[in-house]
Design an enzyme around this catalytic site. Structure first.
Site, PDB file in Angstrom:
ATOM      1  N   HIS A  37      -5.427   2.982 -11.784  1.00 21.84           N
ATOM      2  CA  HIS A  37      -5.374   3.654 -10.481  1.00 21.84           C
ATOM      3  C   HIS A  37      -5.422   5.170 -10.644  1.00 21.84           C
ATOM      4  O   HIS A  37      -6.096   5.870  -9.886  1.00 21.84           O
ATOM      5  CB  HIS A  37      -4.083   3.285  -9.742  1.00 21.84           C
ATOM      6  CG  HIS A  37      -3.963   1.840  -9.396  1.00 21.84           C
ATOM      7  ND1 HIS A  37      -3.085   0.997 -10.032  1.00 21.84           N
ATOM      8  CD2 HIS A  37      -4.610   1.077  -8.473  1.00 21.84           C
ATOM      9  CE1 HIS A  37      -3.188  -0.216  -9.513  1.00 21.84           C
ATOM     10  NE2 HIS A  37      -4.106  -0.192  -8.567  1.00 21.84           N
ATOM     11  N   LYS A 149     -12.948  -3.344 -12.390  1.00 18.92           N
ATOM     12  CA  LYS A 149     -12.339  -4.642 -12.707  1.00 18.92           C
ATOM     13  C   LYS A 149     -12.500  -5.623 -11.553  1.00 18.92           C
ATOM     14  O   LYS A 149     -12.738  -6.805 -11.762  1.00 18.92           O
ATOM     15  CB  LYS A 149     -10.858  -4.474 -13.056  1.00 18.92           C
ATOM     16  CG  LYS A 149     -10.230  -5.777 -13.588  1.00 18.92           C
ATOM     17  CD  LYS A 149      -8.813  -5.552 -14.053  1.00 18.92           C
ATOM     18  CE  LYS A 149      -7.886  -5.376 -12.886  1.00 18.92           C
ATOM     19  NZ  LYS A 149      -7.743  -6.634 -12.106  1.00 18.92           N
TER      20      LYS A 149
END
Length: 279
Positions: A37, A149
């Site tokens: 993140h 991802k």
């Protein structure tokens, strides 16, 4: 960093930045933040004048109520990480702030909703597009940043962005991995030591396929990759596919054009996904 919990306050706060032609970057998350993140925030700060991070565990994208209940919510730690990362605005709404009774969302994802994640998590992408559209409409970002991802999710959001003419520049950022190769995920915290070790199977099988992409036929590659998961009661493979990067349809030949390998597996009671570009 400014913390905002209502749509009205966020919209009002961002209005002056929009009026002054600031480039606004949005990083949508469900919290339990990690370096993956933070890499999205870093990219946003490089490309934009203002970075907004949302933390919202979206109930409409969970088709398993137990999974929703167990999803980690370390908001104190997340807030500290965002401050250190230089985030400008944290949008932290409650469910009642984002959804109202009898609300409907009728956008059709199409073929991407029927394969891979769409097949194993029915309704998941309807929930994803519902909340992402809300965030796009509220923040009106110049750019929005997502991790590779969740590659199928990125393609779904890209399709929605195109279909609805939202005009937002979408950025897919590379997967961030642990030193041993495990893709960083908010779910990794649920793995015990043995499961953490066995979770490396996802990376190892993907790496094998990448390194041997032109050595074997596609059927042989898939057979050998699936072999990594056999005879282990802690690993329950849901799918391992070699697909076209643009459509996620199965590749027919292992040429150099836009190939990606994708895997989903239950490791103990935790579901993990990963992927790797092959060309």
């Amino acid at each position: 960093m400014k913390i905002i919990k209502t749509q009205l306050e966020l919209s009002g706060y961002l209005e002056s930045f929009r009026n002054n032609k600031f480039k606004i970057g949005l990083v949508p998350t469900m919290g339990a933040l990690h370096n993956g993140h933070l890499s999205l925030i870093e990219q946003s700060k490089l490309a934009c004048d203002l970075t907004v991070v949302s933390i919202f565990v979206n109930p409409t994208q969970f088709n398993n109520s137990d999974d929703l209940l167990k999803y980690p919510k370390p908001i104190v730690e997340d807030t500290k990480m965002l401050v250190q990362a230089g985030c400008d605005v944290l949008f932290l709404p409650e469910v009642s702030e984002m959804y109202h009774n009898h609300e409907e969302w009728n956008y059709g994802v199409g073929a991407l909703d029927k394969i891979l994640e769409g097949e194993f998590r029915p309704g998941h992408y309807k929930g994803v597009t519902q909340i992402v559209f809300k965030l796009f409409d509220l923040v009106k970002p110049t750019r929005a940043f997502f991790g590779q991802k969740d590659y199928q999710q990125f393609l779904v959001i890209k399709k929605m962005n195109d279909d609805l003419n939202l005009g937002i520049a979408l950025v897919a950022c590379p997967i961030i991995r642990e030193p041993d190769g495990l893709a960083m995920s908010s779910r990794n915290i649920r793995l015990n030591d043995l499961e953490r070790e066995k979770a490396l199977t996802l990376y190892q099988s993907l790496l094998f396929v990448k390194e041997n992409y032109h050595r074997y036929s596609l059927s042989e590659l898939l057979e050998k990759a699936i072999g990594y998961y056999q005879n282990d009661e802690d690993l329950k493979l849901e799918y391992f596919k070699i697909c076209d990067q643009n459509t996620l349809l199965d590749k027919q030949i292992n040429d150099n054009e836009s190939a990606i390998a994708l895997v989903a597996c239950m490791v103990g009671k935790t579901r993990l996904i990963d992927n790797m570009m092959l060309s």
